[in-house]
Design a protein around this motif. Structure first.
Motif, PDB file in Angstrom:
ATOM      1  N   ILE A   1       4.544  -1.084   3.125  1.00  0.00           N
ATOM      2  CA  ILE A   1       4.070   0.448   2.882  1.00  0.00           C
ATOM      3  C   ILE A   1       5.004   1.131   1.938  1.00  0.00           C
ATOM      4  N   SER A   2       4.664   1.434   1.036  1.00  0.00           N
ATOM      5  CA  SER A   2       5.591   2.277   0.067  1.00  0.00           C
ATOM      6  C   SER A   2       5.439   3.642  -0.096  1.00  0.00           C
ATOM      7  N   VAL A   3       6.681   4.245  -0.313  1.00  0.00           N
ATOM      8  CA  VAL A   3       6.456   5.772  -0.518  1.00  0.00           C
ATOM      9  C   VAL A   3       7.354   6.173  -1.634  1.00  0.00           C
TER      10      VAL A   3
ATOM     11  N   ARG B   1      10.317   1.194   0.477  1.00  0.00           N
ATOM     12  CA  ARG B   1       9.316   0.286   0.943  1.00  0.00           C
ATOM     13  C   ARG B   1       9.746  -0.386   2.253  1.00  0.00           C
TER      14      ARG B   1
ATOM     15  N   ALA C   1       0.785  -1.200   0.060  1.00  0.00           N
ATOM     16  CA  ALA C   1      -0.069  -0.174   0.062  1.00  0.00           C
ATOM     17  C   ALA C   1       0.877   1.190   0.084  1.00  0.00           C
ATOM     18  N   ALA C   2       0.313   2.140  -0.720  1.00  0.00           N
ATOM     19  CA  ALA C   2       1.277   3.496  -0.784  1.00  0.00           C
ATOM     20  C   ALA C   2       0.754   4.372   0.145  1.00  0.00           C
TER      21      ALA C   2
END
Lengths: 381, 667
Positions: B496-498, B485, A2-3
């Motif tokens: 979670i990714s940014v 990540r 999830a971003a």
């Protein structure tokens, strides 16, 4: 995967949330919550999802509906992140998410939309009456009461009632279906035997009728499984009054809107007294609580919370006045008040039931129902 | 030698007497040669017993005492003081440890314990029979301190020493003062800039006539010892006259055709061969970097103050004490570590601080706007053993994953970085529009008042994600976009990714890579390779090299507050070595028998303190001990092939008689 999305937090603030970013994940909120359990642990997780902006996880979660806002989490939060108010905001947000028309979001986030819609719907009623009302006779009935059914024949009003009830059901049910898609169908690959939908159905009925989860709220540390808190009792009194009144005006209008003046022991009057008493007590009680802000759950009021209370209050008061004027043979006051009564009642039902605060009465028991079905299906697996 | 000895055997309340029959010990030794009186006592360290001992010594004219009690680590100084109060030279007292070495160790065997206690007391008596009265060694001490390193710690220490009336030589290797602090912009709590702090200290130094500041100066030789150090300092010239026109100098800088990476900006920019780090940098005139200068002469054409005839010179600095404030290096990530030098938008924290300092209205890096910033914490600090973290690092055409191997030797926490990066993140958010901060942490350590900063950043909407050391975040470049990540333990391990425009590696502190100064002074280093103090808590700025104190980040990661705390402490300690003009040292040192010594040099090799020198005495080469440096450790004794070295108070004769006493049969 999830971003993370910081913009989500900003948009949630329109629904009343604030300061939840201050959370440092200690988990005190979850520890002090009497309703959080191993299957459904909250509110910390919801705070975390909100901070990270994990929309999908929020949309598929029933947890906001399992919280009844005792406010213990906000009281004990070392960061003053107000998790309880976040849960409240998530309920508002989810209401707007389930609503596929998009009106819910507008009504929650824009005062212009909220008040504009009320005004337009009220005007609609006014216009209908201007053109369609019956003769405004000053002649009284044998009992000395106003002939209200001559001015507004119940059969005609009932047609309007049915149209309104149809629209309300359509919107509310389709929103509930949308909720079902997000919560139940989200579990891809999970097979739910049809039987479960019936065996777990009692949850929906029991929780709707008793709101017993409410009684479990804020019991931590008391050693009790539930408490007869005044909050629960008053809320239940209000809710049952509302439901009774709704049933009477939609399904039994002919019996309820009568020109007869019954003896006070007649069921028509008893139901009426019960419902108006419940509505008045509840509304005044919540008004006072929100004004005094003495307990955590009443400290923070969104504009829509006030709107709901004001509309409900006006509806109740005008309803009572109609009855007083009618019984005492005051034709014009009866007619005008009746029109005003409907001008308040109609927007209130149209806005609150499918799109706004009222809908929690449906979403809460459905959330529990959906959750139990999913849990049971997972167990089978 | 006819001696009159007193022996005291302690019960230690029962700690000793429960297992050792102290009366039996007393009976066994009271008739030994020279023993005039033997007593048992409930607590030898009690005030009453101490008074009794003083009375015994005075009344009976005792010339030696033995106390058999706990470890000398606990009460050696107590009983030395008793001896001195009674007018007895303190070296005429010998301690026997019958608690830690007997009663506690042999609680299962009371008979054996008693027997061992008797042996130990007898050997102590045997030694005290040979004890000599000793006087402390007095050496002159020059009232001057050399401070090495003109960073925040060194500058502050120099000012403090000068104010105590001590002449100071402040030696700085760079051409400008201020060290790392000058490289920082806004600092937490005071909201002053690093430059402001440095300017203030520089002004204070300039006002004090007893501080001599040497810039471009490097210590190349150290001789001497506590009280009398002689340092040779190589001073590189600036090649610019002190009286010069600023405008002309700026034109000279503009004219210089050489461009080299700028150290001051951690190589994210370039500078000329004639340069200053920033316009008001102290000392306030530029310098020519002669290593990179091509001598093209362009600068000379526009500025008359340039003087290539200046020569490198060597200056001799004499001081009674040396204060080390040589600072730290920022950790330099290896190539590919979290994408460093692999992806063009990965920088270190010091670089990031320079970037935000240099950006004016918009936050940009390498021409690209920066909105989403990912900070990866603990890079180069809190490293783990090899294999304890997953290595990462794979690549296909459009997908490239950086290494996330965090194994290494730096196990320590660098302390300053959490606060520093959070402060920078907040400043960035305040100064530039639409900045989102994402912190990839391993737990936040903003201790003390710095916690407020963490709180502020949370409230401003900074996002914190956390991983364990066995699963660090990964940096991925996919289709030209960089994402970080993490399996966020705050979100039940969810990935979670940014999407990050800039990735900041929050690098910690490491010891200076150029550590020549440490070898010049033989400064011991800890396991982390920073300079080591004698005792972390009780002697935090002293080193085992007498007269050399340490402070600031050369000793280990510290923030500015902590560095200045330690620098003031070190200034006071250094001053205490030189303030009286002389020093008293322990007389227990090695002694060379000139007649026996044939100079083979083995003792010099064995000495860890550089105390042994070859001298010529009456035409013969022999070893000589430097009394001011010798610590009496005894390392030189066993290596001497002709047995020419003895240790005062631990002579061969003393040791042998102790061994004999231990081996004696007990009836």
């Amino acid at each position: 995967m999830a971003a993370a999305d910081t913009m989500f937090g900003e948009s949630l603030k329109e629904f009343g949330a604030f300061d939840f970013n201050a959370c440092y994940n200690c988990g005190t909120c979850t520890a002090v919550c009497s309703l959080s359990d191993e299957q459904n642990s909250f509110p910390r997780e919801m705070v975390r999802f909100s901070v990270l902006g994990l929309r999908d996880d929020i949309h598929s979660s029933v947890k906001p509906w399992l919280c009844y806002y005792c406010g213990q989490c906000s009281t004990h939060c070392p960061q003053d992140a107000k998790p309880a108010e976040l849960m409240m905001s998530l309920r508002r947000y989810l209401t707007s998410v389930y609503d596929w028309t998009g009106l819910g979001r507008k009504l929650y986030t824009s005062k212009a939309w909220e008040f504009g819609s009320i005004a337009i719907l009220a005007l609609l009623i006014l216009v209908l009456f201007l053109f369609l009302h019956g003769p405004m006779t000053t002649e009284l009935t044998d009992q000395g009461g106003v002939k209200l059914n001559t001015f507004a024949p119940w059969k005609q009003v009932e047609i309007g009632d049915w149209i309104m009830a149809g629209m309300l059901s359509f919107f509310l049910l389709s929103n509930i279906f949308n909720m079902y898609l997000k919560i139940v169908r989200k579990n891809k690959g999970l097979k739910i035997p049809i039987k479960l939908w019936f065996t777990e159905l009692y949850n929906l009925i029991v929780h709707f009728a008793t709101q017993k989860q409410f009684s479990k709220c804020d019991t931590l540390g008391t050693g009790k499984k539930f408490t007869f808190s005044s909050y629960w009792i008053i809320h239940w009194f209000l809710m049952s009054s509302y439901v009774i009144m709704f049933i009477m005006i939609v399904f039994f209008l002919g019996w309820f809107q009568t020109d007869n003046i019954y003896h006070w022991t007649h069921p028509q009057r008893l139901f009426g007294y019960y419902a108006t008493a419940g509505l008045l007590t509840g509304v005044v009680w919540f008004f006072v609580a929100r004004f005094r802000k003495s307990d955590e759950k009443s400290k923070h009021s969104h504009i829509t919370d006030w709107t709901f209370l004001v509309l409900l209050f006006l509806t109740t008061v005008t309803g009572i006045l109609v009855q007083i004027f009618r019984i005492n043979g005051m034709p014009y006051p009866t007619y005008y008040t009746y029109v005003i009564h409907l001008m308040v009642l109609f927007p209130m039902l149209m806005i609150e039931v499918p799109f706004s605060k009222w809908s929690h009465l449906a979403y809460r028991p459905f959330a529990i129902y959906f959750d139990r079905v999913v849990q049971a299906a997972k167990k089978i697996k | 030698m006819n001696r009159k000895l007193g022996v005291y055997i302690c019960h230690c309340g029962g700690n000793i007497s429960d297992y050792v029959d102290v009366e039996k010990v007393k009976a066994a030794v009271e008739h030994d040669e020279g023993v005039f009186l033997a007593r048992t006592t409930m607590f030898a360290c009690s005030d009453a017993t101490q008074k009794e001992m003083v009375e015994d010594i005075n009344a009976n004219q005792l010339d030696g005492i033995v106390v058999a009690s706990c470890s000398p680590k606990l009460h050696l100084t107590t009983f030395r003081a008793v001896a001195e109060r009674a007018g007895l030279n303190k070296y005429n007292y010998v301690h026997a440890n019958i608690r830690e070495q007997v009663s506690w160790a042999h609680s299962d065997n009371k008979t054996g314990a008693t027997e061992k206690a008797i042996h130990l007391v007898k050997s102590a008596i045997a030694r005290v029979r040979l004890a000599e009265s000793l006087d402390p060694i007095t050496i002159p001490s020059r009232k001057a301190v050399a401070v090495i390193g003109a960073g925040i710690s060194g500058m502050r220490a120099a000012i403090e020493l000068a104010d105590m009336g001590c002449p100071v030589t402040l030696i700085e290797r760079e051409h400008f003062v201020g060290g790392r602090v000058a490289q920082w912009d806004l600092l937490f709590t005071t909201d002053q800039t690093g430059k402001e702090l440095v300017t203030r200290l520089y002004d204070d130094i300039a006002k004090r006539s007893n501080i001599r500041l040497l810039t471009g100066a490097e210590v190349i030789e150290n001789t001497g010892n506590i009280g009398d150090f002689t340092l040779k300092v190589k001073v590189t010239p600036r090649y610019i006259n002190e009286r010069c026109d600023e405008g002309n100098l700026q034109r000279a800088i503009d004219a210089c055709p050489v461009e080299v990476p700028d150290d001051f900006n951690f190589n994210i920019t370039t500078r000329k061969a004639i340069y200053h780090n920033f316009p008001s940098e102290y000392p306030q005139y530029p310098v020519i970097d002669i290593k990179n200068c091509t001598r093209c002469g362009e600068c000379e054409k526009v500025c008359g103050s340039i003087d290539f005839s200046q020569q490198e010179k060597t200056v001799e600095v004499k001081a009674g004490s040396v204060l080390m404030a040589t600072g730290f290096d920022p950790y330099n990530p290896s190539e590919g570590e979290f994408g460093y030098l692999q992806f063009d938008n990965v920088v270190t924290l010091p670089q990031f601080k320079r970037i935000i300092d240099m950006c004016e209205e918009k936050l940009t890096f390498r021409g690209k706007d920066i909105h989403n910033i990912a900070y990866i914490y603990c890079v180069g600090s809190r490293q783990v053993e090899a294999g304890a973290s997953s290595a990462g690092g794979s690549a296909t055409d459009r997908y490239e994953e950086a290494s996330r191997d965090i194994s290494g030797e730096n196990r320590y926490c660098s302390r300053y970085c959490c606060t520093s990066v959070i402060h920078s993140a907040i400043e960035t958010k305040k100064r530039f529009r639409a900045v989102n901060n994402y912190h990839f942490t391993r737990g936040i350590r903003t201790y003390g008042k710095q916690e407020l900063l963490y709180n502020e950043s949370l409230k401003m909407g900074d996002i914190y994600l956390q991983s364990y050391e066995n699963d660090p975040p990964s940096v991925i470049r996919e289709n030209g976009k960089t994402t970080v990540r993490i399996n966020d333990i705050m979100t039940a391990g969810k990935e979670i990714s940014v999407n990050a425009d800039l990735i900041v590696l929050v690098t910690g502190m490491v010891p200076r890579s150029d550590n020549r100064i440490a070898s010049l002074f033989k400064l011991p280093k800890g396991r982390d390779n920073f300079f080591n103090e004698i005792h972390m808590k009780l002697r935090p700025v002293e080193t085992v090299i007498d007269g050399v104190t340490i402070c600031g980040a050369c000793q280990g990661p510290k923030n500015i507050t902590e560095s200045v705390n330690s620098s003031l402490s070190a200034a006071t300690k250094s001053f205490s070595y030189v303030s009286k003009g002389e020093l008293e040292l322990e007389p227990i040192i090695a002694r060379v028998d000139a007649a026996l010594c044939t100079w083979c040099g083995k003792c010099m090799e064995a000495c860890p303190f550089d105390a042994v020198k070859k001298v010529v005495d009456g035409g013969k080469e022999i070893a000589a001990i430097n009394n001011s440096v010798c610590k009496g450790c005894g390392m030189c004794l066993p290596v001497c092939p002709v047995n020419a070295i003895d240790l005062v108070a631990y002579s061969d004769q003393e040791m042998e008689t102790m061994i004999n006493a231990l081996a004696e049969d007990i009836k």
